[in-house]
Scaffold this motif. Structure first.
Motif, PDB file in Angstrom:
ATOM      1  N   LEU A 185       0.834  -1.196   0.000  1.00 27.96           N
ATOM      2  CA  LEU A 185       0.000   0.000   0.000  1.00 27.96           C
ATOM      3  C   LEU A 185       0.873   1.251   0.000  1.00 27.96           C
ATOM      4  O   LEU A 185       2.034   1.204   0.394  1.00 27.96           O
ATOM      5  CB  LEU A 185      -0.905   0.020   1.235  1.00 27.96           C
ATOM      6  CG  LEU A 185      -1.823  -1.181   1.425  1.00 27.96           C
ATOM      7  CD1 LEU A 185      -2.589  -1.056   2.736  1.00 27.96           C
ATOM      8  CD2 LEU A 185      -2.773  -1.322   0.254  1.00 27.96           C
ATOM      9  N   PHE A 229      -7.429  -1.697  -1.141  1.00 32.56           N
ATOM     10  CA  PHE A 229      -6.556  -2.170  -0.063  1.00 32.56           C
ATOM     11  C   PHE A 229      -6.305  -3.672  -0.244  1.00 32.56           C
ATOM     12  O   PHE A 229      -6.850  -4.488   0.494  1.00 32.56           O
ATOM     13  CB  PHE A 229      -7.182  -1.873   1.301  1.00 32.56           C
ATOM     14  CG  PHE A 229      -7.289  -0.403   1.585  1.00 32.56           C
ATOM     15  CD1 PHE A 229      -6.261   0.266   2.233  1.00 32.56           C
ATOM     16  CD2 PHE A 229      -8.396   0.319   1.179  1.00 32.56           C
ATOM     17  CE1 PHE A 229      -6.340   1.628   2.476  1.00 32.56           C
ATOM     18  CE2 PHE A 229      -8.488   1.685   1.418  1.00 32.56           C
ATOM     19  CZ  PHE A 229      -7.451   2.342   2.064  1.00 32.56           C
ATOM     20  N   ILE A 277      -3.543   1.215   6.882  1.00 33.17           N
ATOM     21  CA  ILE A 277      -4.908   0.734   7.116  1.00 33.17           C
ATOM     22  C   ILE A 277      -5.517   1.438   8.314  1.00 33.17           C
ATOM     23  O   ILE A 277      -6.658   1.908   8.270  1.00 33.17           O
ATOM     24  CB  ILE A 277      -4.910  -0.799   7.292  1.00 33.17           C
ATOM     25  CG1 ILE A 277      -4.649  -1.468   5.940  1.00 33.17           C
ATOM     26  CG2 ILE A 277      -6.215  -1.296   7.899  1.00 33.17           C
ATOM     27  CD1 ILE A 277      -4.331  -2.942   6.028  1.00 33.17           C
TER      28      ILE A 277
END
Length: 167
Positions: free
Chosen positions: A30, A56, A74
Protein backbone atom coordinates in the motif's frame (compact mmCIF):
# COMPACT_ATOMS: atom_id res chain seq x y z
CA UNK A 1 21.53 -48.72 18.02
CA UNK A 2 24.16 -46.09 17.29
CA UNK A 3 23.40 -46.35 13.57
CA UNK A 4 19.66 -45.71 14.04
CA UNK A 5 20.33 -42.66 16.24
CA UNK A 6 22.53 -41.20 13.51
CA UNK A 7 19.83 -41.78 10.89
CA UNK A 8 17.22 -40.21 13.17
CA UNK A 9 19.39 -37.12 13.77
CA UNK A 10 20.17 -36.83 10.05
CA UNK A 11 16.45 -37.00 9.26
CA UNK A 12 15.67 -34.38 11.90
CA UNK A 13 18.31 -32.00 10.53
CA UNK A 14 17.10 -32.53 6.96
CA UNK A 15 13.49 -31.85 7.95
CA UNK A 16 14.40 -28.66 9.81
CA UNK A 17 16.38 -27.38 6.83
CA UNK A 18 13.51 -28.13 4.44
CA UNK A 19 10.86 -26.52 6.66
CA UNK A 20 9.52 -23.25 5.25
CA UNK A 21 10.48 -20.05 7.00
CA UNK A 22 7.28 -18.34 8.09
CA UNK A 23 8.56 -15.33 10.00
CA UNK A 24 9.58 -13.29 6.96
CA UNK A 25 7.69 -10.03 6.61
CA UNK A 26 6.12 -9.27 3.26
CA UNK A 27 6.98 -6.09 1.45
CA UNK A 28 4.55 -3.20 1.73
CA UNK A 29 1.86 -3.17 -0.97
CA UNK A 30 0.00 0.00 0.00
CA UNK A 31 0.97 3.64 -0.31
CA UNK A 32 -0.20 6.57 1.76
CA UNK A 33 -2.92 8.49 -0.09
CA UNK A 34 -5.29 11.36 0.48
CA UNK A 35 -8.90 10.47 1.25
CA UNK A 36 -9.99 11.60 -2.22
CA UNK A 37 -7.72 8.93 -3.70
CA UNK A 38 -8.87 5.95 -1.61
CA UNK A 39 -12.53 6.80 -1.02
CA UNK A 40 -15.09 4.57 -2.74
CA UNK A 41 -18.26 6.66 -2.39
CA UNK A 42 -18.52 7.91 -5.98
CA UNK A 43 -20.34 5.95 -8.66
CA UNK A 44 -23.11 3.52 -7.85
CA UNK A 45 -24.06 1.49 -4.80
CA UNK A 46 -23.98 -2.27 -4.61
CA UNK A 47 -20.35 -3.35 -4.71
CA UNK A 48 -18.68 -1.48 -1.84
CA UNK A 49 -16.79 -4.40 -0.28
CA UNK A 50 -15.15 -5.36 -3.58
CA UNK A 51 -14.20 -1.70 -4.10
CA UNK A 52 -12.57 -1.56 -0.66
CA UNK A 53 -10.67 -4.78 -1.29
CA UNK A 54 -9.44 -3.43 -4.63
CA UNK A 55 -8.15 -0.24 -2.95
CA UNK A 56 -6.56 -2.17 -0.06
CA UNK A 57 -5.27 -5.45 -1.58
CA UNK A 58 -4.02 -7.10 1.60
CA UNK A 59 -3.42 -10.85 1.57
CA UNK A 60 -5.63 -11.94 4.44
CA UNK A 61 -4.29 -15.50 4.46
CA UNK A 62 -1.32 -14.53 6.67
CA UNK A 63 -2.10 -11.35 8.60
CA UNK A 64 0.78 -11.93 11.01
CA UNK A 65 3.16 -11.01 8.18
CA UNK A 66 1.47 -7.82 7.00
CA UNK A 67 4.14 -5.17 6.63
CA UNK A 68 4.04 -2.62 9.51
CA UNK A 69 3.80 0.23 6.99
CA UNK A 70 0.69 -1.35 5.45
CA UNK A 71 -0.82 -1.91 8.91
CA UNK A 72 -0.29 1.79 9.71
CA UNK A 73 -1.84 2.89 6.40
CA UNK A 74 -4.91 0.73 7.12
CA UNK A 75 -5.25 2.20 10.59
CA UNK A 76 -4.81 5.79 9.37
CA UNK A 77 -7.23 5.29 6.45
CA UNK A 78 -9.86 3.91 8.82
CA UNK A 79 -9.56 6.98 11.03
CA UNK A 80 -9.79 9.26 8.01
CA UNK A 81 -12.89 7.47 6.70
CA UNK A 82 -14.50 7.85 10.12
CA UNK A 83 -13.72 11.57 10.15
CA UNK A 84 -15.16 11.91 6.64
CA UNK A 85 -18.37 10.31 7.87
CA UNK A 86 -18.83 12.56 10.88
CA UNK A 87 -17.31 15.79 9.57
CA UNK A 88 -18.43 15.74 5.92
CA UNK A 89 -21.12 13.16 5.10
CA UNK A 90 -23.42 13.88 8.04
CA UNK A 91 -23.58 17.68 7.45
CA UNK A 92 -23.90 17.21 3.67
CA UNK A 93 -26.80 14.78 4.08
CA UNK A 94 -28.51 17.11 6.56
CA UNK A 95 -28.25 19.98 4.07
CA UNK A 96 -29.45 17.97 1.05
CA UNK A 97 -32.85 16.74 -0.05
CA UNK A 98 -34.38 14.42 -2.62
CA UNK A 99 -32.12 12.53 -5.01
CA UNK A 100 -29.03 14.40 -3.79
CA UNK A 101 -29.67 13.27 -0.22
CA UNK A 102 -30.19 9.68 -1.37
CA UNK A 103 -26.95 9.69 -3.36
CA UNK A 104 -25.07 11.12 -0.39
CA UNK A 105 -26.64 8.53 1.93
CA UNK A 106 -25.54 5.78 -0.47
CA UNK A 107 -22.06 7.32 -0.48
CA UNK A 108 -22.05 7.38 3.31
CA UNK A 109 -22.98 3.68 3.43
CA UNK A 110 -20.14 2.88 1.04
CA UNK A 111 -17.82 4.98 3.24
CA UNK A 112 -19.01 2.99 6.28
CA UNK A 113 -18.16 -0.25 4.47
CA UNK A 114 -14.70 1.23 3.83
CA UNK A 115 -14.29 2.31 7.45
CA UNK A 116 -15.57 -0.94 8.94
CA UNK A 117 -13.65 -3.25 6.59
CA UNK A 118 -10.47 -1.35 7.49
CA UNK A 119 -11.38 -1.56 11.19
CA UNK A 120 -11.87 -5.34 10.98
CA UNK A 121 -8.58 -5.69 9.08
CA UNK A 122 -6.79 -3.49 11.60
CA UNK A 123 -8.09 -5.56 14.52
CA UNK A 124 -7.28 -8.85 12.78
CA UNK A 125 -3.74 -7.72 11.95
CA UNK A 126 -3.25 -6.53 15.53
CA UNK A 127 -4.45 -9.85 16.87
CA UNK A 128 -2.31 -11.87 14.46
CA UNK A 129 0.82 -9.84 15.17
CA UNK A 130 0.51 -9.29 18.91
CA UNK A 131 -1.42 -12.35 20.03
CA UNK A 132 -3.87 -10.05 21.84
CA UNK A 133 -7.39 -11.46 21.67
CA UNK A 134 -9.50 -8.99 19.69
CA UNK A 135 -12.18 -11.53 18.79
CA UNK A 136 -15.02 -9.74 20.62
CA UNK A 137 -14.20 -6.41 18.94
CA UNK A 138 -13.75 -8.13 15.58
CA UNK A 139 -17.15 -9.80 15.91
CA UNK A 140 -18.85 -6.51 16.84
CA UNK A 141 -17.27 -4.61 13.94
CA UNK A 142 -17.94 -7.49 11.52
CA UNK A 143 -21.63 -7.37 12.49
CA UNK A 144 -21.75 -3.63 11.69
CA UNK A 145 -19.85 -4.27 8.46
CA UNK A 146 -22.32 -6.98 7.40
CA UNK A 147 -25.25 -4.63 8.08
CA UNK A 148 -23.71 -1.91 5.90
CA UNK A 149 -22.78 -4.36 3.14
CA UNK A 150 -26.45 -5.44 3.08
CA UNK A 151 -27.58 -1.78 2.90
CA UNK A 152 -25.15 -1.15 0.05
CA UNK A 153 -26.40 -4.21 -1.85
CA UNK A 154 -30.02 -3.18 -1.25
CA UNK A 155 -29.26 0.13 -2.99
CA UNK A 156 -27.42 -1.59 -5.87
CA UNK A 157 -27.48 0.45 -9.05
CA UNK A 158 -28.49 3.70 -7.34
CA UNK A 159 -26.29 6.78 -7.60
CA UNK A 160 -23.67 7.18 -4.91
CA UNK A 161 -21.97 10.49 -4.14
CA UNK A 162 -18.76 11.27 -2.27
CA UNK A 163 -18.04 14.43 -0.31
CA UNK A 164 -15.13 16.81 -0.40
CA UNK A 165 -12.90 15.95 2.53
CA UNK A 166 -9.27 16.74 3.15
CA UNK A 167 -7.97 13.84 5.14
Amino acid sequence: MHFSTSIFLFGLVAASIAAPVSNEKRAAVLSKQAYADFQISDGVAGNALAEVNAKFPIDTSNLANVDPADAQIISDARETAESAETDAFNPAIDAASGAAATALQNGKIKNKVLKLQLEVLDLQIGQAQSGKDNSAKIAAEQKKLNTNIALDKKAAGQASQSVQFAG
